[in-house]
Design a protein around this motif. Structure first.
Motif, PDB file in Angstrom:
ATOM      1  N   GLY A  26       0.909  -1.320  -0.145  1.00 52.45           N
ATOM      2  CA  GLY A  26      -0.085   0.074  -0.100  1.00 52.45           C
ATOM      3  C   GLY A  26       0.953   1.465  -0.020  1.00 52.45           C
ATOM      4  O   GLY A  26       2.094   1.132   0.354  1.00 52.45           O
ATOM      5  N   PRO A  27       0.400   2.527  -0.227  1.00 53.03           N
ATOM      6  CA  PRO A  27       1.135   3.552  -0.596  1.00 53.03           C
ATOM      7  C   PRO A  27       1.573   4.135   0.879  1.00 53.03           C
ATOM      8  O   PRO A  27       1.049   3.617   1.805  1.00 53.03           O
ATOM      9  N   GLY A  28       2.809   4.839   0.683  1.00 49.43           N
ATOM     10  CA  GLY A  28       3.161   5.601   2.208  1.00 49.43           C
ATOM     11  C   GLY A  28       1.936   6.154   2.515  1.00 49.43           C
ATOM     12  O   GLY A  28       1.147   7.141   1.798  1.00 49.43           O
ATOM     13  N   GLY A  29       1.864   6.333   3.892  1.00 46.39           N
ATOM     14  CA  GLY A  29       0.532   7.069   4.339  1.00 46.39           C
ATOM     15  C   GLY A  29      -0.648   6.436   4.714  1.00 46.39           C
ATOM     16  O   GLY A  29      -1.689   6.918   5.044  1.00 46.39           O
ATOM     17  N   VAL A  30      -0.594   5.265   4.236  1.00 41.31           N
ATOM     18  CA  VAL A  30      -2.037   4.569   4.227  1.00 41.31           C
ATOM     19  C   VAL A  30      -2.050   4.065   5.613  1.00 41.31           C
ATOM     20  O   VAL A  30      -3.255   3.394   5.915  1.00 41.31           O
ATOM     21  N   GLY A  31      -1.276   3.822   6.339  1.00 48.45           N
ATOM     22  CA  GLY A  31      -1.402   3.147   7.743  1.00 48.45           C
ATOM     23  C   GLY A  31      -0.870   1.646   7.732  1.00 48.45           C
ATOM     24  O   GLY A  31      -1.401   1.206   8.756  1.00 48.45           O
ATOM     25  N   LYS A  32      -0.222   1.389   7.041  1.00 47.19           N
ATOM     26  CA  LYS A  32       0.015  -0.223   6.903  1.00 47.19           C
ATOM     27  C   LYS A  32       0.658  -0.436   8.537  1.00 47.19           C
ATOM     28  O   LYS A  32       0.309  -1.486   8.987  1.00 47.19           O
ATOM     29  N   GLY A  33       1.495   0.241   8.756  1.00 42.79           N
ATOM     30  CA  GLY A  33       2.398   0.134  10.031  1.00 42.79           C
ATOM     31  C   GLY A  33       1.400   0.081  11.144  1.00 42.79           C
ATOM     32  O   GLY A  33       1.535  -1.136  11.970  1.00 42.79           O
ATOM     33  N   THR A  34       0.379   0.853  11.350  1.00 36.95           N
ATOM     34  CA  THR A  34      -0.439   0.859  12.456  1.00 36.95           C
ATOM     35  C   THR A  34      -1.582  -0.226  12.440  1.00 36.95           C
ATOM     36  O   THR A  34      -1.652  -0.979  13.386  1.00 36.95           O
ATOM     37  N   VAL A  35      -1.916  -0.712  11.175  1.00 41.09           N
ATOM     38  CA  VAL A  35      -2.653  -1.802  11.186  1.00 41.09           C
ATOM     39  C   VAL A  35      -1.911  -3.065  11.450  1.00 41.09           C
ATOM     40  O   VAL A  35      -2.626  -3.981  12.140  1.00 41.09           O
ATOM     41  N   ILE A  36      -0.803  -3.229  11.103  1.00 37.82           N
ATOM     42  CA  ILE A  36      -0.078  -4.526  10.955  1.00 37.82           C
ATOM     43  C   ILE A  36       0.326  -4.705  12.591  1.00 37.82           C
ATOM     44  O   ILE A  36       0.114  -5.771  13.070  1.00 37.82           O
ATOM     45  N   ARG A  37       0.825  -3.562  13.340  1.00 37.28           N
ATOM     46  CA  ARG A  37       0.841  -3.651  14.688  1.00 37.28           C
ATOM     47  C   ARG A  37      -0.347  -4.237  15.339  1.00 37.28           C
ATOM     48  O   ARG A  37      -0.227  -5.018  16.524  1.00 37.28           O
ATOM     49  N   ARG A  38      -1.750  -3.816  15.179  1.00 36.11           N
ATOM     50  CA  ARG A  38      -2.649  -4.027  15.870  1.00 36.11           C
ATOM     51  C   ARG A  38      -3.086  -5.291  15.618  1.00 36.11           C
ATOM     52  O   ARG A  38      -3.417  -6.286  16.246  1.00 36.11           O
ATOM     53  N   LEU A  39      -2.788  -5.914  14.283  1.00 36.32           N
ATOM     54  CA  LEU A  39      -3.179  -7.274  13.882  1.00 36.32           C
ATOM     55  C   LEU A  39      -2.120  -8.247  14.463  1.00 36.32           C
ATOM     56  O   LEU A  39      -2.723  -9.417  15.055  1.00 36.32           O
ATOM     57  N   LEU A  40      -1.079  -7.815  14.848  1.00 40.17           N
ATOM     58  CA  LEU A  40      -0.253  -8.683  15.567  1.00 40.17           C
ATOM     59  C   LEU A  40      -0.617  -8.923  17.076  1.00 40.17           C
ATOM     60  O   LEU A  40      -0.395 -10.009  17.515  1.00 40.17           O
ATOM     61  N   GLU A  41      -1.164  -7.776  17.603  1.00 40.10           N
ATOM     62  CA  GLU A  41      -1.506  -8.000  18.835  1.00 40.10           C
ATOM     63  C   GLU A  41      -2.825  -8.876  19.168  1.00 40.10           C
ATOM     64  O   GLU A  41      -3.023  -9.547  19.952  1.00 40.10           O
ATOM     65  N   ARG A  42      -3.627  -8.811  18.077  1.00 44.90           N
ATOM     66  CA  ARG A  42      -4.617  -9.901  17.840  1.00 44.90           C
ATOM     67  C   ARG A  42      -4.421 -11.341  17.631  1.00 44.90           C
ATOM     68  O   ARG A  42      -5.112 -12.197  18.026  1.00 44.90           O
ATOM     69  N   ASP A  43      -3.149 -11.355  17.089  1.00 43.96           N
ATOM     70  CA  ASP A  43      -2.949 -12.838  16.342  1.00 43.96           C
ATOM     71  C   ASP A  43      -1.466 -13.120  16.803  1.00 43.96           C
ATOM     72  O   ASP A  43      -0.750 -12.740  16.068  1.00 43.96           O
ATOM     73  N   ASP A  44      -1.485 -13.929  17.603  1.00 39.87           N
ATOM     74  CA  ASP A  44      -0.075 -14.534  18.127  1.00 39.87           C
ATOM     75  C   ASP A  44       0.584 -15.309  17.383  1.00 39.87           C
ATOM     76  O   ASP A  44       1.536 -15.733  17.582  1.00 39.87           O
ATOM     77  N   ARG A  45      -0.175 -15.878  16.070  1.00 36.55           N
ATOM     78  CA  ARG A  45       0.288 -16.848  15.339  1.00 36.55           C
ATOM     79  C   ARG A  45       0.881 -16.010  14.044  1.00 36.55           C
ATOM     80  O   ARG A  45       1.540 -16.742  13.142  1.00 36.55           O
ATOM     81  N   LEU A  46       1.218 -14.805  14.132  1.00 34.51           N
ATOM     82  CA  LEU A  46       1.849 -14.012  12.835  1.00 34.51           C
ATOM     83  C   LEU A  46       3.079 -13.538  13.599  1.00 34.51           C
ATOM     84  O   LEU A  46       3.250 -13.163  14.698  1.00 34.51           O
ATOM     85  N   TYR A  47       4.022 -13.430  12.505  1.00 37.76           N
ATOM     86  CA  TYR A  47       5.399 -12.930  12.737  1.00 37.76           C
ATOM     87  C   TYR A  47       5.904 -11.985  11.732  1.00 37.76           C
ATOM     88  O   TYR A  47       5.659 -12.308  10.551  1.00 37.76           O
ATOM     89  N   LEU A  48       6.211 -10.776  12.345  1.00 34.00           N
ATOM     90  CA  LEU A  48       6.539  -9.580  11.268  1.00 34.00           C
ATOM     91  C   LEU A  48       7.912  -9.711  10.901  1.00 34.00           C
ATOM     92  O   LEU A  48       8.716  -9.494  12.049  1.00 34.00           O
ATOM     93  N   SER A  49       8.187  -9.807   9.674  1.00 37.30           N
ATOM     94  CA  SER A  49       9.595  -9.670   9.319  1.00 37.30           C
ATOM     95  C   SER A  49      10.247  -8.184   9.338  1.00 37.30           C
ATOM     96  O   SER A  49       9.690  -7.447   9.217  1.00 37.30           O
ATOM     97  N   ARG A  50      11.286  -8.223  10.003  1.00 34.62           N
ATOM     98  CA  ARG A  50      11.824  -7.098  10.108  1.00 34.62           C
ATOM     99  C   ARG A  50      12.783  -6.558   8.966  1.00 34.62           C
ATOM    100  O   ARG A  50      13.766  -7.170   8.682  1.00 34.62           O
ATOM    101  N   SER A  51      12.398  -5.670   8.141  1.00 38.90           N
ATOM    102  CA  SER A  51      13.341  -5.215   7.009  1.00 38.90           C
ATOM    103  C   SER A  51      14.589  -4.493   7.201  1.00 38.90           C
ATOM    104  O   SER A  51      14.639  -3.909   8.290  1.00 38.90           O
ATOM    105  N   TRP A  52      15.451  -4.678   6.177  1.00 34.69           N
ATOM    106  CA  TRP A  52      16.398  -3.840   6.302  1.00 34.69           C
ATOM    107  C   TRP A  52      16.283  -2.450   5.650  1.00 34.69           C
ATOM    108  O   TRP A  52      15.398  -2.672   4.452  1.00 34.69           O
ATOM    109  N   THR A  53      16.891  -1.248   5.800  1.00 36.13           N
ATOM    110  CA  THR A  53      16.767  -0.234   5.171  1.00 36.13           C
ATOM    111  C   THR A  53      18.129   0.605   5.081  1.00 36.13           C
ATOM    112  O   THR A  53      18.411   0.790   6.231  1.00 36.13           O
TER     113      THR A  53
END
Ligand code: 5GP
Length: 201
Positions: A26-53
């Motif tokens: 999704g484009p920058g500013g769409v709120g991906k980070g916030t949505v994913i953080r919340r999703l991870l709080e709700r679902d402990d079977r998800l693992y978020l990859s930490r990117s390099w930049t």
């Protein structure tokens, strides 16, 4: 959730085993980070990859948001085959390290559309979810709020339009991030459907 043009017509009928791969684009500013953080709080079977930049941290950005490196280290890691995918976004390089989610967990990637295409080539069964903003105004406001300059906001918005057009061609689902909790619930439903082996979320 709006239907997308999609790129596949079928998925295996049986439930699949972890790790499933969920790509959120999704484009920058769409709120991906916030949505994913919340999703991870709700679902402990998800693992978020930490990117390099190679992008420097933004003021106030958490040091864990990325593995922040210089360009030489990034390119050396790429050369050594250390990335599942990597791409240049505006002026910086971003990459997903070869993932190793803990046993039983499904992998979540928050990446751009170029990276999504690379991952889908490697794993055509990965589920690609496109998040879009309810309006350009909401997207610009979010970019400004996180400290992006006006010039950067304009570049992000222009790039975002292209990204959305491209991502619609590969996404399994398109979700409008209007209300945080409903967006997270929509993503959770897509994830559960994929886990159950449903043909199309
Ligand atoms: P930002 O600078 O706003 O954190 O990220 C800019 C863009 O790079 C976003 O679209 C984000 O999803 C994408 N991005 C973040 N990590 C990765 C990655 O590992 N690979 C790719 N291809 N894109 C990434």
């Amino acid at each position: 959730m709006a239907p997308s043009s999609g790129r596949r017509s079928s998925r295996p009928p049986s439930a699949r085993k972890p790790p499933l791969v969920f790509i959120v684009v999704g484009p920058g500013g769409v709120g991906k980070g916030t949505v994913i953080r919340r999703l991870l709080e709700r679902d402990d079977r998800l693992y978020l990859s930490r990117s390099w930049t190679t992008r420097p941290p933004r003021p106030g950005e958490h040091e864990d948001a990325y593995h922040f490196v210089d360009k030489a280290s990034f390119l050396a890691h790429a050369e050594a085959g250390g990335f599942l995918e990597w791409a240049q976004v505006l002026d910086d390089l971003y990459g997903t390290p070869i993932p190793s989610p803990p046993p039983g967990k499904d992998l979540v990637l928050e990446i751009d559309v170029q990276g999504a295409r690379q991952v889908l080539e490697i794993d055509p069964e990965a589920v690609c979810i496109l998040l879009v903003a309810p309006s350009v105004e909401a997207q610009s406001a979010r970019l400004r709020a996180r400290g992006d300059s006006e010039e950067h906001v304009s570049r992000r918005i222009a790039l975002g339009e292209k990204e959305v057009a491209e991502a619609r061609r590969i996404a399994d689902a398109v979700v409008v991030n209007d209300d945080l909790e409903s967006t997270v619930s929509e993503l959770a439903a897509i994830i559960e459907a994929a886990r159950a082996g449903v043909t199309r979320p």
